[in-house]
Scaffold this motif. Sequence first.
Motif, short mmCIF file in Angstrom:
data_model
loop_
_atom_site.label_atom_id
_atom_site.label_comp_id
_atom_site.label_asym_id
_atom_site.label_seq_id
_atom_site.Cartn_x
_atom_site.Cartn_y
_atom_site.Cartn_z
N ALA A 1 5.17 3.63 8.43
CA ALA A 1 4.99 4.54 9.57
C ALA A 1 3.64 5.25 9.55
CB ALA A 1 6.11 5.59 9.59
N THR A 2 2.97 5.29 8.37
CA THR A 2 1.70 6.00 8.30
C THR A 2 0.67 5.44 9.28
OG1 THR A 2 0.90 4.60 6.47
CG2 THR A 2 2.01 6.65 5.88
N ALA A 3 0.60 4.12 9.39
CA ALA A 3 -0.36 3.50 10.30
C ALA A 3 -0.06 3.86 11.75
CB ALA A 3 -0.36 1.98 10.12
N TRP A 4 1.23 3.89 12.09
CA TRP A 4 1.64 4.21 13.46
C TRP A 4 1.40 5.68 13.77
CZ3 TRP A 4 3.06 0.28 16.65
CH2 TRP A 4 3.33 -0.96 16.03
N ILE A 5 1.65 6.54 12.80
CA ILE A 5 1.39 7.98 12.99
C ILE A 5 -0.10 8.22 13.18
CG2 ILE A 5 1.46 10.25 11.87
CD1 ILE A 5 4.04 9.26 10.42
N SER A 6 -0.91 7.58 12.34
CA SER A 6 -2.36 7.77 12.39
C SER A 6 -2.92 7.35 13.75
CB SER A 6 -3.04 6.97 11.28
OG SER A 6 -4.44 7.08 11.36
N PHE A 7 -2.51 6.18 14.23
CA PHE A 7 -3.05 5.69 15.50
C PHE A 7 -2.52 6.51 16.67
CE2 PHE A 7 -3.74 2.89 19.10
CZ PHE A 7 -5.02 2.42 18.85
N SER A 8 -1.25 6.88 16.62
CA SER A 8 -0.67 7.68 17.71
C SER A 8 -1.36 9.03 17.84
CB SER A 8 0.83 7.88 17.47
OG SER A 8 1.51 6.65 17.46
N LEU A 9 -1.57 9.71 16.71
CA LEU A 9 -2.25 11.00 16.74
C LEU A 9 -3.70 10.85 17.19
CD1 LEU A 9 -0.95 12.95 13.60
CD2 LEU A 9 -0.49 13.41 16.00
N SER A 10 -4.34 9.75 16.78
CA SER A 10 -5.71 9.49 17.21
C SER A 10 -5.77 9.38 18.73
CB SER A 10 -6.22 8.20 16.56
OG SER A 10 -7.52 7.89 17.01
N TRP A 11 -4.84 8.65 19.31
CA TRP A 11 -4.80 8.49 20.77
C TRP A 11 -4.53 9.83 21.45
CZ3 TRP A 11 -1.76 3.84 23.29
CH2 TRP A 11 -2.16 3.70 24.62
N ILE A 12 -3.59 10.60 20.91
CA ILE A 12 -3.26 11.89 21.51
C ILE A 12 -4.43 12.87 21.42
CG2 ILE A 12 -1.82 13.96 21.25
CD1 ILE A 12 0.44 12.04 20.30
N THR B 1 -11.30 3.16 16.43
CA THR B 1 -11.98 3.03 15.14
C THR B 1 -11.53 4.09 14.14
OG1 THR B 1 -13.88 2.22 16.39
CG2 THR B 1 -14.21 2.64 14.06
N ALA B 2 -11.38 5.34 14.60
CA ALA B 2 -10.91 6.39 13.69
C ALA B 2 -9.41 6.32 13.47
CB ALA B 2 -11.30 7.77 14.23
N GLY B 3 -8.70 5.68 14.39
CA GLY B 3 -7.24 5.63 14.29
C GLY B 3 -6.70 4.55 13.38
N LEU B 4 -7.57 3.63 12.96
CA LEU B 4 -7.12 2.50 12.13
C LEU B 4 -7.80 2.53 10.77
CD1 LEU B 4 -7.21 -0.25 14.88
CD2 LEU B 4 -5.17 0.41 13.60
N ALA B 5 -7.02 2.43 9.71
CA ALA B 5 -7.56 2.44 8.35
C ALA B 5 -7.78 1.02 7.85
CB ALA B 5 -6.60 3.17 7.40
N ASN B 6 -8.77 0.88 6.96
CA ASN B 6 -9.04 -0.43 6.35
C ASN B 6 -8.05 -0.65 5.21
OD1 ASN B 6 -10.26 -2.76 5.26
ND2 ASN B 6 -12.26 -2.07 5.98
N THR B 7 -6.80 -0.95 5.61
CA THR B 7 -5.71 -1.03 4.64
C THR B 7 -5.64 -2.36 3.91
OG1 THR B 7 -4.26 -1.64 6.50
CG2 THR B 7 -4.24 0.67 5.79
N SER B 8 -6.44 -3.35 4.33
CA SER B 8 -6.36 -4.66 3.67
C SER B 8 -7.60 -4.95 2.83
CB SER B 8 -6.14 -5.77 4.70
OG SER B 8 -7.15 -5.74 5.70
N PHE B 9 -8.75 -5.21 3.47
CA PHE B 9 -9.93 -5.67 2.76
C PHE B 9 -10.42 -4.65 1.74
CE2 PHE B 9 -11.46 -8.70 6.37
CZ PHE B 9 -10.26 -9.39 6.25
N VAL B 10 -10.36 -3.36 2.08
CA VAL B 10 -10.74 -2.31 1.14
C VAL B 10 -9.50 -1.68 0.50
CG1 VAL B 10 -11.94 -0.10 0.85
CG2 VAL B 10 -12.87 -1.82 2.40
N GLY B 11 -8.49 -1.42 1.32
CA GLY B 11 -7.32 -0.69 0.85
C GLY B 11 -6.55 -1.37 -0.27
N ILE B 12 -6.25 -2.66 -0.12
CA ILE B 12 -5.44 -3.34 -1.13
C ILE B 12 -6.16 -3.44 -2.47
CG2 ILE B 12 -4.33 -5.54 -1.74
CD1 ILE B 12 -3.51 -5.83 1.19
N LEU C 1 2.81 -3.93 2.77
CA LEU C 1 3.73 -3.61 3.85
C LEU C 1 3.05 -2.72 4.89
CD1 LEU C 1 7.17 -2.90 2.13
CD2 LEU C 1 6.63 -4.74 3.73
N ILE C 2 2.31 -1.71 4.42
CA ILE C 2 1.59 -0.82 5.33
C ILE C 2 0.62 -1.63 6.19
CG2 ILE C 2 -0.10 1.06 5.48
CD1 ILE C 2 1.13 2.18 2.89
N ASP C 3 -0.09 -2.55 5.56
CA ASP C 3 -1.10 -3.33 6.27
C ASP C 3 -0.47 -4.26 7.30
OD1 ASP C 3 -3.92 -4.32 6.56
OD2 ASP C 3 -2.96 -6.17 5.90
#
Length: 301
Positions: free
Chosen positions: A62-73, A95-106, A123-125
């Motif tokens: 849910a963190t990714a969905w929360i981050s993008f939703s708040l970014s849009w709001i 761009t600010a609403g999405l984290a680099n959860t794969s290439f950098v994050g993992i 799973l997050i990614d």
Amino acid sequence: MLNIILIPVFLFLGILLQKIISAPGKLARNLNNFLIYIILPALALKYLPTIELVPELALPVATAWISFSLSWIIFGWAGKKLGWSNSITGCLIITAGLANTSFVGIPIVQALFGEDGVRIAFLIDQAGSFIIVSSIAIIVASIYSSNKKRKRDITRKILTFPPFIFFLLAMLMNILKIKTPVFLQLPLEIIVFTLTPVALTSVGLQVKVDLKSIKSKYLWIGLSYKLLFIPLVILLLFRYLFKLEGLILNVSVIETAMAPMITGSIIAISNNLEPKLASLLVGVGIPLSFFTLGLWYWYLG
């Protein structure tokens, strides 16, 4: 410790290669293809069939969905209130609403928390960031730009994306209690071992910093949201409302605190949503995030 040291080493190797090879863009595309078509599917087959699916894992996703939703709001409201152009508003949302959860994050999660952390990060990614960048981000781009995407194209892109196909396959194996065949385990180990060098070299090849534009207020608004504000929101929400602790909390916060996603910036650029700002958010955000991630990791203890 070695994995942590390798992260800046391969990042700066990629930056160095930009200067000394004739076609850094082509090499970056080849490395990205290897990540997308080989490494990410291998990660799915290696980790997901054995992960214990517990209700608490819905929260990291849910963190990714929360981050993008708040970014849009937040940026949608600020854009209207402060008279920003649609291109600036759309660029910041995506761009600010999405984290680099794969290439950098993992790779970073692997270095900090080991294989158990990678299972959660993957799973997050896949169930969070990937679905958002492949669908909702494209919808946002079409709202704030003149480019339009058909629903049919969005659906096809998701369903034919190799990491997503292997994500579904691995989750089905998990549900049916099917283990990854023994003869695949060694090849998967070898492929997964290449994650950090390939991913961080690719990122280094794509980092572009325009020093003349670094004073842009929109750059620092976007990075403040991405590197500081939204990780704090997730930390407070998960720790004090949902009473999470330990590995799940730590990986959730660290993944949320990653720099902006390269793919998100590409969507913004391809839709003419402030291309220079989108590039800067990634180019400045990735090196800066190593400092802010260190602070978050230190705080989480």
